[in-house]
Design a protein around this motif. Structure first.
Motif, short mmCIF file in Angstrom:
data_model
loop_
_atom_site.label_atom_id
_atom_site.label_comp_id
_atom_site.label_asym_id
_atom_site.label_seq_id
_atom_site.Cartn_x
_atom_site.Cartn_y
_atom_site.Cartn_z
N GLU A 46 13.52 -61.77 -58.33
CA GLU A 46 13.11 -60.50 -58.94
C GLU A 46 14.16 -60.07 -59.95
O GLU A 46 15.35 -59.98 -59.62
N ASN A 47 13.73 -59.85 -61.17
CA ASN A 47 14.62 -59.45 -62.26
C ASN A 47 15.82 -60.40 -62.40
O ASN A 47 16.96 -59.98 -62.61
N GLY A 48 15.53 -61.69 -62.25
CA GLY A 48 16.56 -62.69 -62.40
C GLY A 48 17.51 -62.85 -61.23
O GLY A 48 18.45 -63.65 -61.29
N LEU A 49 17.28 -62.09 -60.14
CA LEU A 49 18.15 -62.15 -58.96
C LEU A 49 17.43 -62.86 -57.81
O LEU A 49 16.28 -62.51 -57.49
N LEU A 50 18.09 -63.81 -57.21
CA LEU A 50 17.52 -64.52 -56.07
C LEU A 50 17.43 -63.59 -54.87
O LEU A 50 18.44 -63.05 -54.41
N GLN A 51 16.21 -63.40 -54.36
CA GLN A 51 15.98 -62.49 -53.24
C GLN A 51 15.80 -63.21 -51.90
O GLN A 51 16.14 -62.66 -50.86
N ALA A 52 15.28 -64.43 -51.94
CA ALA A 52 15.02 -65.15 -50.68
C ALA A 52 14.86 -66.63 -50.99
O ALA A 52 14.54 -67.03 -52.11
N LEU A 53 15.10 -67.44 -49.97
CA LEU A 53 14.87 -68.89 -50.08
C LEU A 53 14.47 -69.43 -48.73
O LEU A 53 14.83 -68.88 -47.68
N VAL A 54 13.71 -70.52 -48.74
CA VAL A 54 13.33 -71.21 -47.51
C VAL A 54 13.11 -72.68 -47.84
O VAL A 54 12.63 -73.02 -48.93
N LEU A 55 13.47 -73.56 -46.91
CA LEU A 55 13.31 -74.99 -47.08
C LEU A 55 12.09 -75.45 -46.29
O LEU A 55 11.93 -75.06 -45.13
N ALA A 56 11.24 -76.25 -46.92
CA ALA A 56 10.04 -76.78 -46.27
C ALA A 56 10.22 -78.29 -46.09
O ALA A 56 9.82 -79.08 -46.94
N VAL A 57 10.84 -78.68 -45.01
CA VAL A 57 11.23 -80.07 -44.77
C VAL A 57 10.03 -80.87 -44.27
O VAL A 57 9.39 -80.47 -43.30
N PRO A 58 9.71 -82.00 -44.89
CA PRO A 58 8.55 -82.79 -44.44
C PRO A 58 8.72 -83.31 -43.01
O PRO A 58 9.77 -83.83 -42.64
N VAL A 59 7.67 -83.15 -42.20
CA VAL A 59 7.61 -83.68 -40.84
C VAL A 59 6.21 -84.22 -40.58
O VAL A 59 5.30 -84.06 -41.40
N ALA A 60 6.04 -84.86 -39.43
CA ALA A 60 4.72 -85.35 -39.02
C ALA A 60 4.54 -85.06 -37.54
O ALA A 60 5.50 -84.98 -36.77
N LEU A 61 3.27 -84.91 -37.14
CA LEU A 61 2.93 -84.69 -35.73
C LEU A 61 1.51 -85.20 -35.51
O LEU A 61 0.60 -84.82 -36.25
N GLN A 62 1.35 -86.04 -34.50
CA GLN A 62 0.03 -86.60 -34.17
C GLN A 62 -0.62 -87.26 -35.39
O GLN A 62 -1.83 -87.18 -35.60
N ARG A 153 9.42 -92.20 -30.90
CA ARG A 153 8.00 -92.55 -30.96
C ARG A 153 7.58 -93.33 -29.71
O ARG A 153 6.46 -93.17 -29.23
N LYS A 154 8.48 -94.15 -29.18
CA LYS A 154 8.18 -94.92 -27.97
C LYS A 154 8.04 -94.01 -26.76
O LYS A 154 7.05 -94.11 -26.01
N TYR A 155 9.01 -93.15 -26.55
CA TYR A 155 9.03 -92.33 -25.34
C TYR A 155 8.22 -91.04 -25.45
O TYR A 155 7.78 -90.50 -24.44
N CYS A 156 8.03 -90.57 -26.65
CA CYS A 156 7.32 -89.29 -26.83
C CYS A 156 6.52 -89.34 -28.13
O CYS A 156 6.93 -88.76 -29.14
N PRO A 157 5.39 -90.04 -28.14
CA PRO A 157 4.60 -90.15 -29.37
C PRO A 157 4.07 -88.81 -29.88
O PRO A 157 3.79 -88.68 -31.07
N ASP A 158 3.94 -87.83 -28.98
CA ASP A 158 3.46 -86.50 -29.39
C ASP A 158 4.67 -85.62 -29.74
O ASP A 158 4.90 -84.57 -29.14
N CYS A 159 5.42 -86.06 -30.74
CA CYS A 159 6.69 -85.42 -31.10
C CYS A 159 6.68 -85.07 -32.58
O CYS A 159 6.17 -85.83 -33.41
N VAL A 160 7.24 -83.93 -32.92
CA VAL A 160 7.44 -83.58 -34.33
C VAL A 160 8.50 -84.52 -34.90
O VAL A 160 9.63 -84.56 -34.40
#
Length: 271
Positions: A46-62, A153-160
């Protein structure tokens, strides 16, 4: 205005990160460039000032693609709310079917709940005495990031799941904080030692006895330890029926909801 990060934003990102988390700038650089990538870092300005940030890291599930929202920083809740909704919408357009996060406390849990996230990925925490057994054998710190992904993946295939490169970042952070990995042909565990106790932040094994062997081998390596505090997924079969349930993660669906009642998420970079 909401947008993706550009290289020229690095200084502002580091300053906001440091102000929010009281961490050195190089940790922000690692999180952005090695864990998420600038192409997955969203900003509110906003008005050239950074107000917020968030990282969207790729993952997989099922077998489905998603993202892990990490490191949310903001100067006010309005900017944070708008940015989270924007990041989720952009990720959905790119094919993500869900978004997960690990809230840092009750306030952030309530914040994410207001953005459509629900609790998921519960854990169980239990305590066990470790007996002395000279015959229990295992290797230490012999598991690479790639191998760890394979074992999960071997022990817990239903894992993020994180990919091997991002898991390497997680492991580097854990090693810097003193983690040890114990492993053999029947399982593995990651633990920290504090005084006479081993704190296992993750353990997966063929059965309860295989897990006990890992703990016994860790005792032999560490010297005088009396007990282990073990964290497992709420639905994992190890030591089933033991321990107390704890909340851990949250999820928001961008497509048709899937059953995550037995799913597991752990070893994420956390705040």
């Amino acid at each position: 205005m909401f947008r993706l990060m550009e290289p020229s934003d690095q200084t502002a990102v580091e300053e906001l990160w440091a102000a929010q988390w009281q961490e050195p700038a190089d940790l922000a650089e690692k999180a952005v460039r090695r864990f998420a990538g600038e192409e997955n870092t969203y900003l509110a300005e906003e008005n050239g000032l950074l107000q917020a940030l968030v990282l969207a890291v790729p993952v997989a599930l099922q077998g489905r693609r998603g993202c892990y929202l990490y490191g949310l920083c903001s100067r006010d809740d309005t900017a944070a709310a708008g940015l989270v909704d924007y990041a989720c919408a952009q990720q959905s357009r790119q094919g993500a079917e869900f978004m997960v996060t690990v809230p840092s406390g009750a306030q952030q849990t309530a914040f994410y709940a207001s953005r459509g996230f629900g609790k998921a990925f519960g854990l169980r925490c239990l305590t066990r005495e470790i007996r002395r057994n000279l015959w229990s054998q295992a290797e230490f710190d012999a598991v690479t990031a790639k191998k760890l992904c394979e074992l999960r993946r071997k022990y817990c295939p239903d894992c993020v799941e994180l990919d091997a490169g991002r898991m390497a970042v997680v492991l580097g952070d854990l090693y810097a904080r003193g983690v040890t990995i114990v492993s053999n042909d029947h399982g593995y565990g990651l633990y920290f030692r504090k005084e006479d106790t081993l704190f296992f932040v993750e353990m997966m094994a063929d059965d309860d006895r295989a897990a006990e062997v890992l703990m016994e081998a860790a005792r032999q390596k560490q010297g005088v330890v009396e007990k282990a505090v073990i964290t497992v997924g709420a639905s994992q079969p190890l030591f089933l029926g033991e321990g107390s349930r704890q909340d851990y993660g949250m999820i928001r669906f961008a497509a048709a909801p899937m059953d995550v009642s037995g799913s597991y998420m752990r070893l994420m970079m956390e705040k």
